[in-house]
Design an enzyme around this catalytic site. Structure first.
Site, PDB file in Angstrom:
ATOM      1  N   CYS A  79       1.744   8.687 -12.960  1.00 49.26           N
ATOM      2  CA  CYS A  79       1.899   8.834 -14.245  1.00 49.26           C
ATOM      3  C   CYS A  79       2.911   7.680 -15.068  1.00 49.26           C
ATOM      4  O   CYS A  79       2.403   6.709 -15.182  1.00 49.26           O
ATOM      5  CB  CYS A  79       2.562  10.241 -14.440  1.00 49.26           C
ATOM      6  SG  CYS A  79       2.370  10.998 -16.199  1.00 49.26           S
ATOM      7  N   HIS A 167      -1.405  13.633 -11.564  1.00 51.47           N
ATOM      8  CA  HIS A 167      -0.201  14.072 -10.781  1.00 51.47           C
ATOM      9  C   HIS A 167      -0.977  14.825  -9.275  1.00 51.47           C
ATOM     10  O   HIS A 167      -1.466  15.864  -9.403  1.00 51.47           O
ATOM     11  CB  HIS A 167       0.477  15.220 -11.603  1.00 51.47           C
ATOM     12  CG  HIS A 167       1.501  14.550 -12.350  1.00 51.47           C
ATOM     13  ND1 HIS A 167       2.876  14.370 -12.207  1.00 51.47           N
ATOM     14  CD2 HIS A 167       1.440  14.532 -13.720  1.00 51.47           C
ATOM     15  CE1 HIS A 167       3.204  13.927 -13.049  1.00 51.47           C
ATOM     16  NE2 HIS A 167       2.421  13.914 -14.280  1.00 51.47           N
ATOM     17  N   GLU A 169       0.640  15.677  -6.896  1.00 53.39           N
ATOM     18  CA  GLU A 169       1.663  16.562  -6.306  1.00 53.39           C
ATOM     19  C   GLU A 169       1.497  17.929  -6.506  1.00 53.39           C
ATOM     20  O   GLU A 169       1.906  18.762  -5.993  1.00 53.39           O
ATOM     21  CB  GLU A 169       2.835  15.897  -6.406  1.00 53.39           C
ATOM     22  CG  GLU A 169       3.585  16.191  -7.820  1.00 53.39           C
ATOM     23  CD  GLU A 169       3.157  15.014  -8.583  1.00 53.39           C
ATOM     24  OE1 GLU A 169       2.324  14.271  -8.266  1.00 53.39           O
ATOM     25  OE2 GLU A 169       3.739  14.841  -9.582  1.00 53.39           O
ATOM     26  N   SER A 221      25.860  33.405   7.550  1.00 51.20           N
ATOM     27  CA  SER A 221      25.956  34.522   6.100  1.00 51.20           C
ATOM     28  C   SER A 221      24.967  35.476   6.428  1.00 51.20           C
ATOM     29  O   SER A 221      24.502  36.436   5.842  1.00 51.20           O
ATOM     30  CB  SER A 221      25.326  33.735   5.028  1.00 51.20           C
ATOM     31  OG  SER A 221      24.196  33.079   5.085  1.00 51.20           O
ATOM     32  N   GLY A 222      24.197  35.070   7.676  1.00 53.15           N
ATOM     33  CA  GLY A 222      22.912  35.886   8.136  1.00 53.15           C
ATOM     34  C   GLY A 222      21.678  35.355   7.296  1.00 53.15           C
ATOM     35  O   GLY A 222      20.424  35.806   7.668  1.00 53.15           O
ATOM     36  N   GLY A 223      21.687  34.366   6.615  1.00 52.30           N
ATOM     37  CA  GLY A 223      20.589  33.587   5.777  1.00 52.30           C
ATOM     38  C   GLY A 223      19.819  32.686   6.706  1.00 52.30           C
ATOM     39  O   GLY A 223      20.420  32.321   7.618  1.00 52.30           O
ATOM     40  N   VAL A 224      18.922  32.384   6.365  1.00 50.44           N
ATOM     41  CA  VAL A 224      18.108  31.381   7.091  1.00 50.44           C
ATOM     42  C   VAL A 224      18.802  30.092   7.322  1.00 50.44           C
ATOM     43  O   VAL A 224      18.964  29.545   8.442  1.00 50.44           O
ATOM     44  CB  VAL A 224      16.731  31.007   6.500  1.00 50.44           C
ATOM     45  CG1 VAL A 224      15.832  29.873   7.289  1.00 50.44           C
ATOM     46  CG2 VAL A 224      15.884  32.281   6.103  1.00 50.44           C
ATOM     47  N   ASP A 225      19.301  29.515   6.314  1.00 52.19           N
ATOM     48  CA  ASP A 225      19.805  27.938   6.545  1.00 52.19           C
ATOM     49  C   ASP A 225      21.433  27.979   7.373  1.00 52.19           C
ATOM     50  O   ASP A 225      21.122  27.123   8.242  1.00 52.19           O
ATOM     51  CB  ASP A 225      20.381  27.425   4.953  1.00 52.19           C
ATOM     52  CG  ASP A 225      19.197  27.637   3.998  1.00 52.19           C
ATOM     53  OD1 ASP A 225      17.962  27.571   4.526  1.00 52.19           O
ATOM     54  OD2 ASP A 225      19.534  27.417   2.754  1.00 52.19           O
ATOM     55  N   SER A 226      22.113  28.646   7.349  1.00 57.12           N
ATOM     56  CA  SER A 226      23.340  28.758   8.012  1.00 57.12           C
ATOM     57  C   SER A 226      22.866  29.088   9.598  1.00 57.12           C
ATOM     58  O   SER A 226      23.357  28.592  10.583  1.00 57.12           O
ATOM     59  CB  SER A 226      24.259  29.881   7.516  1.00 57.12           C
ATOM     60  OG  SER A 226      23.921  31.051   7.657  1.00 57.12           O
ATOM     61  N   THR A 227      21.805  30.058   9.677  1.00 51.99           N
ATOM     62  CA  THR A 227      21.312  30.439  11.111  1.00 51.99           C
ATOM     63  C   THR A 227      20.722  29.211  11.925  1.00 51.99           C
ATOM     64  O   THR A 227      21.051  28.920  12.765  1.00 51.99           O
ATOM     65  CB  THR A 227      20.415  31.497  11.083  1.00 51.99           C
ATOM     66  OG1 THR A 227      20.879  32.539  10.290  1.00 51.99           O
ATOM     67  CG2 THR A 227      20.073  31.960  12.356  1.00 51.99           C
TER      68      THR A 227
END
Ligand code: XMP
Length: 510
Positions: A79, A167, A169, A221-227
């Site tokens: 583009c 585009h 993507e 935190s119980g969330g995906v990232d911190s786990t």
């Protein structure tokens, strides 16, 4: 050394999507602002120029220095990137006389050097530009058109430089990923070695080197990232990783004990800290959403700081920061603007925030975090969890927060979420939760009139939370859920379902 691809960003809303498509090909890439000085183009095997909201004809058009790139390594302009390669090299770009937004079909493909391998005439592409290429410079050759756009793609002779005005993507360009693969794998010969397993291996060995025998503290935190961050660090340094899981009293029903059990089962060195009472006290009498957020955030920092002080000689703070949080965004009229949070008042920070920071996930996207989690054999019940806001039920209870309101909302939320699981709907929904409204309404139970709370249920589909739509849950499910809530949760006599999209509504009600 991991081979990598450079995406030079000119501020297009789609730049991150280019990176995600490339990562799906198991190729590693990085996004840098076109005028950043923080990278060396020599270290990249191929380069992609992104789109932009700017016009090449405007006075402040982004003008990258391509002296180390063009003609020296494989280059693909997209583009604005395509128009740049025309306008500043002797061709002509001007306002388009026909519509160049939305769907179009490729015609007249000339598969020179294989950019269009396995892509046929008639393939759908997505256009989004108001300028168009009117005249190609000498030594440029058009290699694809659409009905309205003659120079939909071109190649520069005697160089591995290609460009496309559409585009590749976006989802609506049917063969976009194939085109990126053709360019990166067949033409640029970039290796497809970026896999979750290879990421785990290289990250664990880098962490070992970086951290040695140092101690690290991390807030789970119980969330995906911190786990996922915790498990990577655990692989690298084992018991030198000290995880802290704080119960702010605003988690889902039983969440604190269930998730803590899971963490302990996984062998993590984790300490659960039940600070519910401290949070409730800090929230007492506060109704204004921003003040509630501040009270919750401030208390978390105090609790975490107290706990971190118990770890002798801790040197590092680990965080689950992911790539979208650290990509520098381009401000088109000026220099690259740092979106990274500024730590102005370092002197006034709690002690743990003065620790050195380690962020094992800072170069990967959310979908990659999940794939890495799978490769680390983290249980799917943890990896597949809906996102849950840090301030928890505190922003789903409108108005002031009390222990009784938390109890009511936890019960309602548990009935809703467990119902989604029972009906096999949980994985069709990106995020679900219940909101407790600050109004009472009249109802009738038996012979009595009641005057009790209203709850709203919200279930949305989304990819990143930036936009979202409400989910068309079956009426029978809503009926069963509403009956259960009203029959079982004392204090609620009315249930409504939120049918607003984001924008204009948000996901949380606050
Ligand atoms: P909104 O309500 O802005 O939410 O549409 C978008 C997404 O962000 C989550 N959210 C938060 N997550 N800390 C978090 O970790 C927060 O303070 C926070 N506020 C909103 C929200 O749950 C949704 O997924």
């Amino acid at each position: 050394m991991q081979e990598k691809v450079l995406i030079l960003d000119f501020g297009s809303q789609f730049t991150q999507l280019i990176a995600r498509r490339i990562r799906e090909l198991n190729i590693y890439c990085e996004i840098h602002p076109y005028n950043s000085t923080k990278f060396d183009a020599d270290n990249f095997k191929a380069v992609i120029l992104s789109g932009s909201p700017s016009s090449v004809n405007s006075d402040d058009a982004p003008q990258p220095d391509l002296s180390k790139i063009k003609g020296k390594k494989p280059l693909l302009g997209v583009c604005y990137g395509a128009q740049y390669l025309v306008h500043f090299y002797g061709g002509k770009v001007g306002a388009s006389s026909t519509r160049e937004y939305g769907r179009a079909k490729l015609t007249h493909i000339n598969n020179h050097r294989g950019l269009f391998n396995n892509i046929n005439e008639g393939s759908q592409v997505w256009m989004s530009h108001s300028d168009t290429i009117l005249e190609l410079p000498n030594h440029y050759r058009s290699i694809a058109s659409t009905e309205d756009v003659e120079n939909a793609a071109f190649k520069i002779e005697r160089e591995d430089t290609f460009a496309i005005q559409f585009h590749p993507e976006v989802y609506h360009t049917t063969d976009g990923k194939q085109l990126l693969e053709n360019f990166l794998v067949n033409i640029a010969k970039v290796e497809q070695s970026w896999t979750p397993d290879s990421f785990v291996d290289s990250t664990v060995s880098k962490l070992k080197q970086q951290l040695g025998n140092d101690k690290v503290v991390l807030g789970l935190s119980g969330g995906v990232d911190s786990t996922v961050a915790a498990v990577l660090l655990d692989r690298a340094i084992g018991k030198n990783l000290y995880c802290i899981f704080v119960n702010n009293g605003l988690l889902r029903k039983n969440e604190f004990t269930d998730v803590l059990d899971q963490y302990e089962h996984m062998g993590l060195n984790v300490k659960g800290v039940d600070a519910s009472a401290r949070f409730l006290k800090a929230l007492e009498g506060i109704s204004e959403p921003e003040l509630k957020r501040k009270a919750i955030g401030g208390t978390f920092i105090e609790v975490f700081d107290d706990e971190a002080h118990h770890i002798e000689d801790v040197r590092w703070l680990a965080q689950g920061t992911i790539y979208p949080d650290v990509i520098e965004s381009v401000s088109v009229n000026g220099g690259p603007s740092a979106t990274i949070k500024s730590h102005h008042n370092v002197g006034g920070l709690p002690d743990f925030m003065k620790l050195k920071v380690v962020e094992p996930l800072r170069m990967i996207f959310k979908d990659e975090v999940r794939r890495v989690g799978k490769s680390l054999e983290i249980d799917s019940s943890l990896l597949g969890r809906h996102p849950f806001p840090g301030p928890g039920l505190g922003i789903r209870i409108l108005g002031d927060v009390t222990a009784e309101k938390v109890r009511i909302l936890q019960e309602v939320d548990a009935i809703f979420v467990n119902g989604l699981k029972k009906w096999n709907l949980y994985n069709d929904v990106w995020q679900a939760g219940a909101m407790l409204l600050p109004v009472n309404s009249v109802g009738v139970m038996g012979d009595e009139r009641t005057y009790e709370k209203v709850v709203a249920l919200r279930a949305v589909s989304s990819t990143d939370g930036m936009t979202a739509d409400w989910v068309n849950l079956p009426y029978e499910f809503l009926q069963e859920t509403s009956n259960k809530i009203i029959n079982k949760v004392k204090g609620v006599n009315r249930v409504v379902y939120d049918i607003s999209s984001k924008p204009p509504a948000t996901i949380e009600w606050e």
